[in-house]
Write a protein that holds these residues in place. Structure first.
Motif, PDB file in Angstrom:
ATOM      1  N   LEU A  14      -8.244  -1.002  -0.810  1.00 53.84           N
ATOM      2  CA  LEU A  14      -7.599  -0.915   0.497  1.00 53.84           C
ATOM      3  C   LEU A  14      -8.585  -0.492   1.573  1.00 53.84           C
ATOM      4  O   LEU A  14      -8.513  -0.966   2.713  1.00 53.84           O
ATOM      5  CB  LEU A  14      -6.425   0.072   0.438  1.00 53.84           C
ATOM      6  CG  LEU A  14      -5.237  -0.359  -0.426  1.00 53.84           C
ATOM      7  CD1 LEU A  14      -4.203   0.759  -0.507  1.00 53.84           C
ATOM      8  CD2 LEU A  14      -4.599  -1.625   0.124  1.00 53.84           C
ATOM      9  N   TYR A  30      -1.553   4.350   2.329  1.00 50.55           N
ATOM     10  CA  TYR A  30      -1.580   4.741   0.920  1.00 50.55           C
ATOM     11  C   TYR A  30      -1.748   6.253   0.780  1.00 50.55           C
ATOM     12  O   TYR A  30      -1.002   6.909   0.045  1.00 50.55           O
ATOM     13  CB  TYR A  30      -2.728   4.009   0.210  1.00 50.55           C
ATOM     14  CG  TYR A  30      -3.010   4.503  -1.190  1.00 50.55           C
ATOM     15  CD1 TYR A  30      -2.353   3.972  -2.286  1.00 50.55           C
ATOM     16  CD2 TYR A  30      -3.952   5.518  -1.415  1.00 50.55           C
ATOM     17  CE1 TYR A  30      -2.609   4.425  -3.580  1.00 50.55           C
ATOM     18  CE2 TYR A  30      -4.211   5.977  -2.700  1.00 50.55           C
ATOM     19  CZ  TYR A  30      -3.539   5.426  -3.771  1.00 50.55           C
ATOM     20  OH  TYR A  30      -3.793   5.886  -5.029  1.00 50.55           O
ATOM     21  N   ASP A  43      -4.024   0.170   5.943  1.00 48.91           N
ATOM     22  CA  ASP A  43      -3.367   0.188   4.634  1.00 48.91           C
ATOM     23  C   ASP A  43      -3.860   1.372   3.802  1.00 48.91           C
ATOM     24  O   ASP A  43      -3.083   1.996   3.070  1.00 48.91           O
ATOM     25  CB  ASP A  43      -3.633  -1.116   3.880  1.00 48.91           C
ATOM     26  CG  ASP A  43      -2.758  -2.246   4.376  1.00 48.91           C
ATOM     27  OD1 ASP A  43      -1.764  -1.960   5.068  1.00 48.91           O
ATOM     28  OD2 ASP A  43      -3.071  -3.410   4.079  1.00 48.91           O
ATOM     29  N   VAL A  62       2.499   1.604  -3.447  1.00 50.57           N
ATOM     30  CA  VAL A  62       1.537   2.015  -4.463  1.00 50.57           C
ATOM     31  C   VAL A  62       1.180   3.489  -4.290  1.00 50.57           C
ATOM     32  O   VAL A  62       1.063   4.247  -5.261  1.00 50.57           O
ATOM     33  CB  VAL A  62       0.271   1.137  -4.388  1.00 50.57           C
ATOM     34  CG1 VAL A  62      -0.827   1.691  -5.281  1.00 50.57           C
ATOM     35  CG2 VAL A  62       0.603  -0.292  -4.808  1.00 50.57           C
ATOM     36  N   GLY A  63       1.010   3.923  -3.034  1.00 54.39           N
ATOM     37  CA  GLY A  63       0.731   5.326  -2.772  1.00 54.39           C
ATOM     38  C   GLY A  63       1.872   6.224  -3.197  1.00 54.39           C
ATOM     39  O   GLY A  63       1.671   7.291  -3.790  1.00 54.39           O
ATOM     40  N   PRO A  96       0.813  -1.227   0.000  1.00 52.42           N
ATOM     41  CA  PRO A  96       0.000   0.000   0.000  1.00 52.42           C
ATOM     42  C   PRO A  96       0.844   1.273   0.000  1.00 52.42           C
ATOM     43  O   PRO A  96       0.535   2.224  -0.729  1.00 52.42           O
ATOM     44  CB  PRO A  96      -0.817  -0.126   1.293  1.00 52.42           C
ATOM     45  CG  PRO A  96      -0.873  -1.582   1.559  1.00 52.42           C
ATOM     46  CD  PRO A  96       0.450  -2.122   1.103  1.00 52.42           C
ATOM     47  N   THR A  97       1.909   1.319   0.817  1.00 50.04           N
ATOM     48  CA  THR A  97       2.736   2.515   0.858  1.00 50.04           C
ATOM     49  C   THR A  97       3.497   2.692  -0.454  1.00 50.04           C
ATOM     50  O   THR A  97       3.678   3.819  -0.929  1.00 50.04           O
ATOM     51  CB  THR A  97       3.733   2.452   2.022  1.00 50.04           C
ATOM     52  OG1 THR A  97       4.482   1.235   1.956  1.00 50.04           O
ATOM     53  CG2 THR A  97       3.012   2.478   3.354  1.00 50.04           C
ATOM     54  N   ALA A 117      -6.936   1.050  -6.367  1.00 50.08           N
ATOM     55  CA  ALA A 117      -6.222   0.664  -5.151  1.00 50.08           C
ATOM     56  C   ALA A 117      -6.840   1.253  -3.880  1.00 50.08           C
ATOM     57  O   ALA A 117      -7.062   0.527  -2.906  1.00 50.08           O
ATOM     58  CB  ALA A 117      -4.747   1.044  -5.262  1.00 50.08           C
ATOM     59  N   PRO A 118      -7.117   2.579  -3.816  1.00 49.63           N
ATOM     60  CA  PRO A 118      -7.685   3.110  -2.564  1.00 49.63           C
ATOM     61  C   PRO A 118      -9.020   2.494  -2.193  1.00 49.63           C
ATOM     62  O   PRO A 118      -9.292   2.281  -1.009  1.00 49.63           O
ATOM     63  CB  PRO A 118      -7.817   4.617  -2.846  1.00 49.63           C
ATOM     64  CG  PRO A 118      -7.689   4.774  -4.314  1.00 49.63           C
ATOM     65  CD  PRO A 118      -6.876   3.629  -4.805  1.00 49.63           C
TER      66      PRO A 118
END
Length: 598
Positions: free
Chosen positions: A407, A418, A414, A211-212, A208-209, A403-404
């Motif tokens: 998550l 993100y 997560d 991807v963010g 998650p981090t 993704a968000p």
């Protein structure tokens, strides 16, 4: 482990249990929990090191060979994977690899020029980065599908970090030296991680981090292309969202408003074609080993930039691959290349084009070489707007719009990680955004260590299984017991919290007994042992007995050598939860005889 409340009337306890239809019997056989044999210190450290640093046992083929010659052959095959498949290579395989190589070369050439521009480097440096590194990876890499070259995210980070200290327009030679030196440290960092078998360090960057971070960096990349897309001559030197927006509004006079208002793409293209790439140096680049700045005031900047870009360019798993990428970048820093990695987009095209081996990388390198030697004048009139659009298209592909939402549904923490990483990159800076992403990843690891998840458990009717009451609706509480499942090792960081939380449950349900589920506590340290002994004393004062159920080998051994085993007593250590629960009458009798809980 379990907490058991002693009762005066043991028969009443048995009746209560039977009324709940639990599969417990007073005459059930109770198994003693043996203490595992203690290991020699050297042997224990050796086993731990093997499991930690060599989980894949990379040299197992070498160890199994009796012949020195075969050991040498398998050792060389491990170092140079090309030896595994090179001897069986055929013309049919080359036809497939040639098609794939030509296909990815068509991507590599415009991407090389674009990504070099993204890093504020000369275009021929970007092309060279798609020429030398793939040849190195061909020999050392183990993946047959990975297509090597520069990356948009790495280019953004490299250019933005160096640009904050040195202007590529005012001092292009120094900027180029810093880029090569950063590439050197990126390769050194990657190779060191692989050789020291410490590739697991990169795993601290959770998905998650990461991807963010990539999403935020992609937005920054798109905003940076406003300069080339809109024909602005002066633009912000910082990568933050606010500085770039301020710069855009401050230089609106440079925009061709008539063309923009008309909104016709063709006219916009005609206007912007006067901003072209221009002259590109033809031929091979000179070696750059003498341009490396391994001392001076910019050393720490290049080390920091190298480590960050090195982390971002690790796209493959395995220590062996990290060594290959590291040596590839070390060689690239000495041959006029900047940081390269395995490109996801190119690798996908390479695979879909039918590549069979890493020879496709060699074909791509040859096409790039021919382009640099003979075809560079053809790119003179390439509009900057075309390069900007190519970069924007690549950057948009890095933004995972779903993704968000995913998550948020799966894990709120997560989702927060993100957003923090995304906005950290967007509103502060790319390096700080990456630091925030890594910090959140580490924090996510520490939270369950300091605040382990504890669940109240009950018996699943018709079985001897004890499961979470929240998850299993058919599970029911056992009268006179509070059965708790601790789903993490008991360490010093969680020992105080564990005491407080259990005592809180005991205060709320003193009529019940407490038990921790089988196989829940996987490890314990000295602070954890002291916490259990202190908890035992506090519960004794309240006529409660702490009982252990199914302590695994490592936990049992530490309890034994610390004398905690003796303080608990073998009569209060059981093989499983069912036996511990069924022993209530015996515990009650002992309590009546001694008038205390030992």
């Amino acid at each position: 482990m379990k907490l058991c409340r002693s009762v005066e009337n043991s028969s009443e306890c048995v009746q209560d249990i039977e009324s709940c239809s639990l599969p417990l019997a007073s005459n059930q056989l109770h198994h003693k929990v043996p203490v595992p044999q203690s290991k020699d210190t050297v042997q224990a450290v050796k086993q731990w090191a093997g499991e930690c640093f060599f989980p894949d046992d990379p040299l197992h083929k070498v160890k199994n060979q009796k012949s020195i010659y075969m050991k040498l052959v398998f050792g060389l095959q491990y170092i140079f994977p090309i030896m595994l498949w090179g001897s069986d290579y055929s013309l049919a395989l080359f036809k497939s690899d040639a098609i794939a190589g030509l296909t990815i070369a068509c991507m590599a050439i415009p991407q090389g020029i674009s990504y070099a521009k993204l890093a504020y480097l000369p275009p021929n440096i970007g092309l060279y980065s798609s020429f030398v590194p793939p040849l190195v990876y061909l020999v050392l890499g183990s993946s047959r599908d990975l297509a090597v070259g520069p990356s948009s995210i790495v280019s953004v980070v490299l250019g933005s970090m160096l640009r904050e200290a040195v202007s590529p327009d005012d001092n292009p030679m120094l900027f180029l030296q810093l880029a090569f030196t950063s590439t050197f440290f990126a390769g050194l960092f990657q190779a060191a991680l692989g050789l020291l078998r410490m590739g697991f360090v990169v795993e601290f960057l959770s998905e998650p981090t990461l991807v963010g971070f990539m999403g935020g960096a992609a937005v920054v990349t798109v905003l940076q292309q406003l300069k080339g897309l809109l024909g602005i001559k002066h633009f912000a030197t910082k990568t933050g969202f606010i500085p770039m927006m301020q710069s855009l509004f401050e230089h609106t006079s440079e925009l061709h408003w008539k063309t923009m208002v008309m909104g016709i793409s063709f006219l916009l293209f005609l206007y912007l074609t006067k901003y072209v790439v221009g002259h590109l140096d033809q031929g091979l680049n000179p070696p750059s080993i003498k341009m490396l700045l391994l001392h001076g005031s910019y050393l720490m900047l290049t080390i920091k930039t190298g480590i960050i870009t090195g982390i971002l360019s690790i796209t493959v798993d395995g220590n062996k691959e990290m060594v290959a990428l590291g040596i590839m970048n070390l060689a690239g820093s000495c041959s006029s290349c900047f940081v390269t990695t395995g490109s996801f987009s190119r690798s996908a095209v390479n695979y879909n084009s039918g590549c069979k081996t890493a020879i496709s990388n060699m074909v791509m390198s040859c096409v790039v070489l021919v382009t640099m030697m003979f075809l560079m004048p053809l790119f003179y009139y390439t509009p900057n707007v075309v390069l900007s659009v190519a970069i924007i298209i690549a950057a948009i592909g890095l933004i995972h719009r779903e993704a968000p939402i995913r998550l948020w549904k799966v894990d709120k923490l997560d989702f927060f990680a993100y957003l923090t990483a995304f906005f950290g990159v967007l509103f502060i800076s790319v390096p700080i955004g990456l630091g925030i992403a890594m910090g959140i990843s580490i924090l996510k690891i520490l939270i369950p260590v300091t605040r382990p998840n504890i669940v109240i458990m009950g018996n699943v009717l018709g079985t001897e299984c004890y499961r979470s009451l929240t998850q299993y609706k058919e599970a029911i509480r056992v009268p006179h017991f509070l059965i708790l499942g601790i789903e993490f090792p008991i360490y010093f960081a969680s020992s105080v919290y564990l005491q407080d939380r259990i005592l809180r449950w005991v205060r709320e349900e003193e009529e019940r007994a407490s038990k921790i589920k089988e196989k829940a506590v996987s490890a314990i340290d000295s602070s954890g042992i002291e916490a259990l002994l202190e908890l035992k004393k506090k519960l004794n004062r309240r006529s409660l007995q702490l009982v252990l159920a199914n302590p695994i080998g490592e936990v049992a051994n530490k309890l034994f050598v610390s004398e905690a085993w003796e303080k608990f007593g073998s009569d209060y250590i059981y093989m499983n939860v069912a036996e511990a629960v069924s022993s209530v009458p015996g515990l009650a009798k002992i309590s009546e005889d001694k008038n205390e809980v030992s």
